[in-house]
Design a protein around this motif. Structure first.
Motif, PDB file in Angstrom:
ATOM      1  N   SER A  62      44.612  35.547  45.537  1.00  0.00           N
ATOM      2  CA  SER A  62      44.470  36.180  46.611  1.00  0.00           C
ATOM      3  C   SER A  62      44.423  37.565  46.577  1.00  0.00           C
ATOM      4  O   SER A  62      43.264  37.985  47.668  1.00  0.00           O
ATOM      5  CB  SER A  62      45.120  35.829  48.391  1.00  0.00           C
ATOM      6  OG  SER A  62      45.908  36.484  47.689  1.00  0.00           O
ATOM      7  N   ARG A  63      45.595  37.576  45.890  1.00  0.00           N
ATOM      8  CA  ARG A  63      44.988  39.751  45.511  1.00  0.00           C
ATOM      9  C   ARG A  63      44.926  40.611  46.581  1.00  0.00           C
ATOM     10  O   ARG A  63      44.519  41.445  46.992  1.00  0.00           O
ATOM     11  CB  ARG A  63      43.473  39.505  44.318  1.00  0.00           C
ATOM     12  CG  ARG A  63      44.691  41.379  44.122  1.00  0.00           C
ATOM     13  CD  ARG A  63      43.585  41.347  42.822  1.00  0.00           C
ATOM     14  NE  ARG A  63      44.413  43.379  41.688  1.00  0.00           N
ATOM     15  CZ  ARG A  63      43.459  42.564  40.587  1.00  0.00           C
ATOM     16  NH1 ARG A  63      44.243  42.297  39.827  1.00  0.00           N
ATOM     17  NH2 ARG A  63      44.282  44.068  40.033  1.00  0.00           N
ATOM     18  N   ILE A  64      45.658  39.650  48.258  1.00  0.00           N
ATOM     19  CA  ILE A  64      45.911  40.863  48.655  1.00  0.00           C
ATOM     20  C   ILE A  64      46.503  42.011  48.576  1.00  0.00           C
ATOM     21  O   ILE A  64      47.156  42.963  49.411  1.00  0.00           O
ATOM     22  CB  ILE A  64      46.876  39.573  49.988  1.00  0.00           C
ATOM     23  CG1 ILE A  64      48.143  39.502  49.420  1.00  0.00           C
ATOM     24  CG2 ILE A  64      45.635  39.058  50.645  1.00  0.00           C
ATOM     25  CD1 ILE A  64      49.150  38.535  50.841  1.00  0.00           C
ATOM     26  N   SER A  65      47.744  42.209  47.873  1.00  0.00           N
ATOM     27  CA  SER A  65      48.399  43.266  47.344  1.00  0.00           C
ATOM     28  C   SER A  65      48.115  43.928  45.972  1.00  0.00           C
ATOM     29  O   SER A  65      48.831  42.537  45.160  1.00  0.00           O
ATOM     30  CB  SER A  65      49.790  43.336  48.385  1.00  0.00           C
ATOM     31  OG  SER A  65      50.688  43.988  47.329  1.00  0.00           O
ATOM     32  N   SER A  69      50.906  41.144  43.340  1.00  0.00           N
ATOM     33  CA  SER A  69      49.181  40.473  42.208  1.00  0.00           C
ATOM     34  C   SER A  69      50.535  40.857  41.169  1.00  0.00           C
ATOM     35  O   SER A  69      50.274  39.979  40.446  1.00  0.00           O
ATOM     36  CB  SER A  69      48.294  41.135  42.035  1.00  0.00           C
ATOM     37  OG  SER A  69      47.747  40.334  41.424  1.00  0.00           O
ATOM     38  N   ARG A 117      37.944  42.040  38.978  1.00  0.00           N
ATOM     39  CA  ARG A 117      38.498  43.260  40.472  1.00  0.00           C
ATOM     40  C   ARG A 117      37.956  43.824  41.469  1.00  0.00           C
ATOM     41  O   ARG A 117      37.581  44.692  40.810  1.00  0.00           O
ATOM     42  CB  ARG A 117      39.594  42.344  40.821  1.00  0.00           C
ATOM     43  CG  ARG A 117      40.581  40.584  40.150  1.00  0.00           C
ATOM     44  CD  ARG A 117      40.053  40.084  41.375  1.00  0.00           C
ATOM     45  NE  ARG A 117      40.515  38.508  41.413  1.00  0.00           N
ATOM     46  CZ  ARG A 117      41.059  38.113  42.024  1.00  0.00           C
ATOM     47  NH1 ARG A 117      40.645  38.756  43.298  1.00  0.00           N
ATOM     48  NH2 ARG A 117      42.343  37.213  42.162  1.00  0.00           N
TER      49      ARG A 117
END
Length: 135
Positions: A62-65, A69, A117
């Motif tokens: 998800s790499r919300i942060s 991560s 990313r």
């Protein structure tokens, strides 16, 4: 373009490895406890490992942060390293193969994440600016 493919393939396979492992920990809980005890680890780690494995995969995919991560990458690294050393310590090197494969996938995923990313990890930049001395 090749680095992007390498990232997604390595990350998908690493995630699959971890989610399969967490599923096995749920489905064969008693067998996993016995095997962990054989490696010298307490059985109460099973529920913790299930949660951590699932959350690590979610954090990376998800790499919300980005810091979260990166923390998940570090946690997976230490888990795989400890798994490798535990299997080697009880003289069962063939059981350490998934940990070695996981370490290779983790290395490829982490090394290529900034290419694939949108939000880069700051640690690759630091390594490029301050290379380690070779002597």
């Amino acid at each position: 373009m090749a680095a992007t493919y390498a990232y997604w393939i390595a990350t998908a396979l690493l995630s699959l490895l971890y989610l399969t492992s967490a599923t096995m920990y749920i489905a064969k809980r008693e067998w996993v406890r016995q095997n962990l005890a054989g490696l010298g680890y307490p059985g109460y780690l099973v529920p913790v490992l299930i949660a951590v494995k699932i959350f690590a995969v979610v954090a990376i995919l998800s790499r919300i942060s980005v810091p979260l991560s990166d923390l998940a990458y570090a946690g997976i690294f230490y888990h795989l390293l400890l798994a490798l050393l535990a299997h080697l310590g009880v003289r069962k090197p063939s059981e350490a193969i998934p940990a070695v494969v996981g370490l290779v996938l983790l290395t490829v995923s982490f090394a290529t994440q900034n290419v694939a990313r949108a939000t880069p990890s700051p640690y690759e930049v630091i390594a490029a600016i301050h290379p380690l001395p070779l002597n």
